[in-house]
Design a protein around this motif. Structure first.
Motif, mmCIF file in Angstrom:
data_model
loop_
_atom_site.group_PDB
_atom_site.id
_atom_site.type_symbol
_atom_site.label_atom_id
_atom_site.label_comp_id
_atom_site.label_asym_id
_atom_site.label_seq_id
_atom_site.Cartn_x
_atom_site.Cartn_y
_atom_site.Cartn_z
ATOM 1 N N ALA A 7 0.829 -1.210 0.000
ATOM 2 C CA ALA A 7 0.000 0.000 0.000
ATOM 3 C C ALA A 7 0.861 1.256 0.000
ATOM 4 C CB ALA A 7 -0.929 -0.005 1.204
ATOM 5 N N ALA A 8 1.934 1.256 0.782
ATOM 6 C CA ALA A 8 2.816 2.426 0.831
ATOM 7 C C ALA A 8 3.510 2.636 -0.511
ATOM 8 C CB ALA A 8 3.842 2.264 1.952
ATOM 9 N N CYS A 9 3.976 1.562 -1.139
ATOM 10 C CA CYS A 9 4.625 1.680 -2.449
ATOM 11 C C CYS A 9 3.644 2.189 -3.503
ATOM 12 C CB CYS A 9 5.205 0.333 -2.878
ATOM 13 S SG CYS A 9 6.659 -0.168 -1.940
ATOM 14 N N ALA A 10 2.433 1.675 -3.484
ATOM 15 C CA ALA A 10 1.421 2.121 -4.442
ATOM 16 C C ALA A 10 1.106 3.599 -4.248
ATOM 17 C CB ALA A 10 0.152 1.273 -4.298
ATOM 18 N N GLU A 11 1.012 4.038 -3.006
ATOM 19 C CA GLU A 11 0.726 5.450 -2.720
ATOM 20 C C GLU A 11 1.886 6.341 -3.150
ATOM 21 O OE1 GLU A 11 -1.281 8.829 -1.536
ATOM 22 O OE2 GLU A 11 -2.031 6.801 -1.808
ATOM 23 N N LEU A 12 3.115 5.905 -2.905
ATOM 24 C CA LEU A 12 4.291 6.678 -3.315
ATOM 25 C C LEU A 12 4.351 6.785 -4.834
ATOM 26 C CD1 LEU A 12 6.812 8.198 -2.476
ATOM 27 C CD2 LEU A 12 8.027 6.009 -2.459
ATOM 28 N N PHE A 13 4.071 5.697 -5.524
ATOM 29 C CA PHE A 13 4.045 5.715 -6.983
ATOM 30 C C PHE A 13 2.992 6.692 -7.488
ATOM 31 C CE2 PHE A 13 2.278 4.149 -10.992
ATOM 32 C CZ PHE A 13 3.401 4.188 -11.793
ATOM 33 N N ARG A 14 1.798 6.664 -6.890
ATOM 34 C CA ARG A 14 0.718 7.565 -7.288
ATOM 35 C C ARG A 14 1.111 9.024 -7.071
ATOM 36 N NH1 ARG A 14 -3.048 10.458 -5.499
ATOM 37 N NH2 ARG A 14 -2.824 10.004 -3.312
ATOM 38 N N ALA A 15 1.688 9.320 -5.913
ATOM 39 C CA ALA A 15 2.087 10.695 -5.602
ATOM 40 C C ALA A 15 3.182 11.171 -6.558
ATOM 41 C CB ALA A 15 2.574 10.776 -4.153
ATOM 42 N N ASP A 16 4.137 10.302 -6.855
ATOM 43 C CA ASP A 16 5.220 10.665 -7.761
ATOM 44 C C ASP A 16 4.695 10.897 -9.173
ATOM 45 O OD1 ASP A 16 8.101 11.067 -7.915
ATOM 46 O OD2 ASP A 16 8.057 9.363 -9.293
ATOM 47 N N ARG A 65 0.767 10.952 4.215
ATOM 48 C CA ARG A 65 -0.105 10.025 3.488
ATOM 49 C C ARG A 65 0.442 8.603 3.531
ATOM 50 N NH1 ARG A 65 -0.981 13.325 -1.988
ATOM 51 N NH2 ARG A 65 -0.695 11.267 -2.852
ATOM 52 N N LEU A 66 1.741 8.453 3.369
ATOM 53 C CA LEU A 66 2.342 7.122 3.413
ATOM 54 C C LEU A 66 2.161 6.487 4.785
ATOM 55 C CD1 LEU A 66 5.674 7.634 1.439
ATOM 56 C CD2 LEU A 66 3.605 6.459 0.673
ATOM 57 N N HIS A 67 2.356 7.271 5.825
ATOM 58 C CA HIS A 67 2.172 6.754 7.182
ATOM 59 C C HIS A 67 0.729 6.309 7.396
ATOM 60 C CE1 HIS A 67 1.415 6.979 11.534
ATOM 61 N NE2 HIS A 67 2.630 6.451 11.601
ATOM 62 N N GLN A 68 -0.199 7.132 6.945
ATOM 63 C CA GLN A 68 -1.616 6.810 7.111
ATOM 64 C C GLN A 68 -1.984 5.539 6.338
ATOM 65 O OE1 GLN A 68 -4.291 9.731 5.521
ATOM 66 N NE2 GLN A 68 -6.065 8.872 6.550
ATOM 67 N N VAL A 69 -1.562 5.447 5.082
ATOM 68 C CA VAL A 69 -1.869 4.277 4.262
ATOM 69 C C VAL A 69 -1.221 3.026 4.861
ATOM 70 C CG1 VAL A 69 -1.384 3.217 2.013
ATOM 71 C CG2 VAL A 69 -2.264 5.529 2.121
ATOM 72 N N PHE A 70 0.007 3.148 5.317
ATOM 73 C CA PHE A 70 0.708 2.010 5.913
ATOM 74 C C PHE A 70 -0.034 1.498 7.134
ATOM 75 C CE2 PHE A 70 3.924 -0.028 8.547
ATOM 76 C CZ PHE A 70 4.599 -0.818 7.622
ATOM 77 N N THR A 71 -0.475 2.410 7.977
ATOM 78 C CA THR A 71 -1.172 2.033 9.204
ATOM 79 C C THR A 71 -2.540 1.417 8.924
ATOM 80 O OG1 THR A 71 -0.021 3.806 10.368
ATOM 81 C CG2 THR A 71 -1.976 2.899 11.426
ATOM 82 N N VAL A 72 -3.313 2.053 8.067
ATOM 83 C CA VAL A 72 -4.673 1.603 7.785
ATOM 84 C C VAL A 72 -4.687 0.263 7.044
ATOM 85 C CG1 VAL A 72 -6.739 2.154 6.432
ATOM 86 C CG2 VAL A 72 -5.664 3.907 7.832
ATOM 87 N N SER A 73 -3.738 0.042 6.164
ATOM 88 C CA SER A 73 -3.769 -1.150 5.318
ATOM 89 C C SER A 73 -3.494 -2.436 6.083
ATOM 90 C CB SER A 73 -2.776 -1.013 4.167
ATOM 91 O OG SER A 73 -1.461 -0.959 4.681
ATOM 92 N N ARG A 81 -6.789 -3.525 -2.039
ATOM 93 C CA ARG A 81 -5.618 -2.930 -2.678
ATOM 94 C C ARG A 81 -5.445 -3.325 -4.138
ATOM 95 N NH1 ARG A 81 -4.251 1.452 -0.963
ATOM 96 N NH2 ARG A 81 -4.787 1.506 1.194
ATOM 97 N N LEU A 82 -5.869 -4.511 -4.500
ATOM 98 C CA LEU A 82 -5.630 -5.016 -5.847
ATOM 99 C C LEU A 82 -6.878 -4.897 -6.700
ATOM 100 C CD1 LEU A 82 -3.712 -8.253 -4.847
ATOM 101 C CD2 LEU A 82 -2.734 -6.060 -5.528
#
Length: 114
Positions: A7-16, A65-73, A81-82
């Motif tokens: 989830a964190a990697c997907a969010e980082l990719f989206r933000a980038d 956002r990464l912290h939040q996604v990491f925690t919630v997921s 996620r998929l």
């Protein structure tokens, strides 16, 4: 890969990707085809500099956002996620497997050395 890391990697990719899309001149297609090599290099350098500056500006928000996604997921199922529920199969070209904590996908070319 754990659900949290995925989830964190997907969010980082989206933000980038969002930053890249908002940075004019970052892609080669944005440059005139008849431009000289020196001109293209100057535009490219300026676009990369602007891209890095936008990344730096967005870093605090992205980190939250990464912290939040990491925690919630941690408590969300993979299906959240998929796009498609992964299944253990060789078709179309990947071997996929899941457990409650991990997701793994391997290309068949990597396994059989095609």
């Amino acid at each position: 890969m754990s659900r949290q890391l995925y989830a964190a990697c997907a969010e980082l990719f989206r933000a980038d990707r969002e930053i890249a899309e908002r940075t004019p001149g970052l892609r080669a297609e944005h440059h005139p085809a008849d431009a000289e090599d020196d001109e293209r290099e100057q535009w490219s350098t300026a676009a990369r500099r602007e891209y890095r500056e936008r990344q730096d500006e967005a870093r605090p928000v992205i980190q939250r956002r990464l912290h939040q996604v990491f925690t919630v997921s941690r408590d969300q199922p993979w299906e959240h996620r998929l796009a498609n529920t992964p299944r253990f199969t060789l078709a179309p070209a990947a071997l996929e497997a899941t457990t409650p904590e991990t997701y793994l996908a391997v290309e068949t070319d990597d396994l059989f050395g095609r």
